[in-house]
Design a protein around this motif. Structure first.
Motif, short mmCIF file in Angstrom:
data_model
loop_
_atom_site.label_atom_id
_atom_site.label_comp_id
_atom_site.label_asym_id
_atom_site.label_seq_id
_atom_site.Cartn_x
_atom_site.Cartn_y
_atom_site.Cartn_z
N VAL A 1 0.75 -1.33 -0.09
CA VAL A 1 -0.06 0.05 -0.51
C VAL A 1 0.47 1.12 0.28
O VAL A 1 0.41 1.99 -0.39
N LEU A 2 1.57 1.54 0.74
CA LEU A 2 3.17 2.01 1.01
C LEU A 2 3.45 2.50 -0.38
O LEU A 2 3.98 3.75 -0.48
N SER A 3 3.59 1.63 -0.87
CA SER A 3 4.68 1.46 -2.83
C SER A 3 3.86 1.95 -3.70
O SER A 3 4.13 3.19 -4.25
N VAL A 4 2.31 1.75 -3.46
CA VAL A 4 1.26 2.10 -4.27
C VAL A 4 1.37 4.00 -3.71
O VAL A 4 1.18 4.59 -5.30
N VAL A 5 1.07 4.74 -3.09
CA VAL A 5 1.66 5.75 -2.24
C VAL A 5 2.09 6.35 -2.32
O VAL A 5 2.52 7.74 -3.49
N PHE A 6 3.49 5.87 -2.66
CA PHE A 6 4.95 6.65 -2.98
C PHE A 6 4.92 6.85 -4.39
O PHE A 6 5.16 8.01 -5.10
N MET A 7 4.24 5.55 -5.39
CA MET A 7 4.47 5.61 -6.86
C MET A 7 3.55 7.20 -7.61
O MET A 7 3.87 8.03 -8.30
N ALA A 8 2.20 6.75 -7.18
CA ALA A 8 1.10 8.15 -7.26
C ALA A 8 1.86 9.72 -6.89
O ALA A 8 1.66 10.73 -7.58
N GLY A 9 2.59 9.42 -5.98
CA GLY A 9 3.43 11.09 -4.87
C GLY A 9 4.33 11.55 -6.17
O GLY A 9 4.64 12.91 -5.95
N TYR A 10 5.05 10.08 -6.15
CA TYR A 10 5.69 10.91 -7.16
C TYR A 10 5.26 11.92 -8.40
O TYR A 10 6.51 12.72 -8.50
N VAL A 11 4.37 11.43 -9.06
CA VAL A 11 3.89 12.76 -10.12
C VAL A 11 3.06 13.47 -9.63
O VAL A 11 2.69 14.19 -10.48
N LEU A 12 2.91 13.74 -8.75
CA LEU A 12 1.62 14.78 -7.95
C LEU A 12 2.44 15.52 -7.36
O LEU A 12 2.17 17.07 -7.01
N VAL A 13 3.15 15.37 -5.86
CA VAL A 13 3.75 16.87 -5.83
C VAL A 13 5.07 17.05 -6.09
O VAL A 13 6.05 17.11 -7.51
N ASP A 14 5.62 18.73 -6.24
CA ASP A 14 6.16 19.27 -7.00
C ASP A 14 6.35 19.81 -6.20
O ASP A 14 7.17 21.15 -6.84
N SER A 15 7.57 19.81 -5.03
CA SER A 15 8.36 20.77 -4.10
C SER A 15 9.72 19.23 -3.28
O SER A 15 9.55 18.30 -3.11
N THR A 16 10.81 19.72 -2.71
CA THR A 16 11.70 19.26 -2.18
C THR A 16 10.93 18.34 -0.88
O THR A 16 11.12 17.42 -0.37
N PHE A 17 10.26 19.55 -0.25
CA PHE A 17 9.58 18.86 1.04
C PHE A 17 8.62 17.87 0.57
O PHE A 17 8.90 16.95 1.04
N GLY A 18 7.64 17.84 -0.13
CA GLY A 18 6.94 17.25 -1.06
C GLY A 18 7.81 15.56 -1.26
O GLY A 18 7.27 14.60 -1.10
#
Length: 411
Positions: free
Chosen positions: A78-95
């Motif tokens: 589940v966390l892997s899915v969240v990570f992959m989705a987040g990779y293309v959604l976040v746009d900042s160093t903190f993200g």
């Protein structure tokens, strides 16, 4: 036997669900070209990932022992899915710091628990001795799939877009959830009646700490982890700085993609030999060969820098061969209670070695040059590993993991 074969095929399918071939070849370029992050920011993100991976090992291993193997592995997917989705959604160093923290826990949730789950499923059918064979074959399957997906990653970027490799990798991780949740639990085969099992006290944090202390007090466990930590640190340094090193010896950037697929393919072939090596040689000769193999390989690079390329293939192959044999060695010396906690503890020690080696390698490579540093580091680790081998005999016969063993260790 038929039932155990079903367990094994499910484990193979699970290993495919945690492969990262689509994401890895383009992840750093995505941060640079699409998100505009500098090398300093990327270094901060990756450094935070390494530190958190180490810190996450014990708590995630404890969760694997407390809530169950399948459930813990499912959390990792589940966390892997969240990570992959987040990779293309976040746009900042903190993200990206946040999602790499999630990624660190995803890795840690499966580092010791996956092997503990496989070992116990095999043990149910008295086939624990097949662990190395099954684990190495699973690694071959996973690496073969990663070689194909890595080769496809570049084409996906060109034909569809930069986000597509991450989306597909997220889908692959999601497929692992039904595989895990429909797999048999080791508890289903336990001899303890359900009413008695319900009355048993759950595995507590205090018990987890005691198990770690007990196993750390056993020389046959402690010294093999120390010995292997030297070589895992070297492996990590070489992996981290292989691209700058390849650039130094004249390998063009355009060739790196195919070279990466070649790494995976050769590693898959090496993994397929693990069972044969384990059966013919056993852990002691295999681990002992690390000293001369690395020593000769790095000496060769010192004499002819072009030999760096075969050394990189060797480095990856050694890792995939040694890891399952290491896990078999440790599993054979551990009791079921606390197994995932101890395996995660061993992984944490190796993570510390790899993290420290990256820091030292970065500073030293800047001072003396990356290829020169890797040669010196390789020869130094081979020499130090030889000294440890002679001084303490890290690989020792299997002994029962009792409290008495921990209380009176003999070095």
């Amino acid at each position: 036997m038929t039932e155990s074969r079903g367990h094994i095929w499910r484990f193979y399918a699970y290993r495919l669900s945690v492969s990262n071939g689509f994401y890895l070849p383009v992840s750093i370029l995505y941060l640079q070209r699409i998100r505009g992050l500098g090398l300093g920011e990327i270094g901060l993100i990756m450094g935070a990932f390494s530190i958190l991976s180490m810190l996450a090992e014990i708590p995630t291993g404890y969760v694997g022992d407390r809530v169950g193997r399948r459930e813990s592995l499912a959390i990792g997917n589940v966390l892997s899915v969240v990570f992959m989705a987040g990779y293309v959604l976040v746009d900042s160093t903190f993200g990206y710091l946040v999602i790499h923290a999630i990624w660190a826990f995803a890795w840690a949730f499966r580092s010791g628990t996956a092997d503990a789950w496989l070992y116990e499923l095999l043990a149910v059918d008295d086939e624990a001795e097949d662990f190395t064979h099954v684990r190495s074959r699973a690694m071959s399957v996973e690496l073969g799939f990663e070689a194909l997906s890595a080769a496809a990653a570049g084409a996906l970027v060109v034909l569809v877009g930069w986000g597509m490799p991450f989306i597909i990798n997220g889908i692959v991780a999601a497929v692992g959830l039904p595989i895990l949740l429909t797999s048999p639990s080791v508890d289903e085969y336990a001899e303890t009646p359900p009413e008695e099992a319900a009355e048993e006290e759950p595995f507590s944090i205090r018990e987890a700490v005691e198990v770690l202390k007990l196993q750390a007090g056993r020389p046959e466990v402690r010294w093999v982890v120390v010995y292997l930590a030297l070589f895992f640190g070297l492996y990590s340094s070489v992996r981290t700085f292989e691209q700058p090193a390849l650039d130094t010896v004249g390998v063009p950037v355009a060739a790196l993609g195919l070279l990466y697929a070649g790494f995976k393919t050769v590693s898959a072939g090496a993994a397929s030999t693990t069972s044969w090596l384990s059966e013919r040689l056993g852990p002691k000769p295999v681990f002992g060969l690390l000293v001369p193999v690395y020593g000769v390989a790095f000496l060769g690079v010192a004499l002819a820098p072009a030999l760096l390329i075969p050394l990189l293939f060797l480095n990856r192959s050694v890792r995939v061969v040694v890891q399952p044999i290491r896990d078999q060695y440790l599993n054979d010396r551990l009791a079921d209670t606390g197994r995932a906690t101890v395996l995660s503890g061993a992984s944490m020690v190796l993570s510390v070695a790899m993290g420290l080696s990256k820091f030292v390698a970065g500073v030293a490579s800047s001072a003396v040059g990356v290829v020169r540093f890797l040669v010196v580091a390789g020869l130094a680790v081979a020499a130090l590993g030889g000294l440890v081998w002679i001084a303490v005999s890290p690989v020792r016969p299997e002994a029962s993991p009792t409290v008495e063993d921990a209380a009176t260790p003999t070095d």
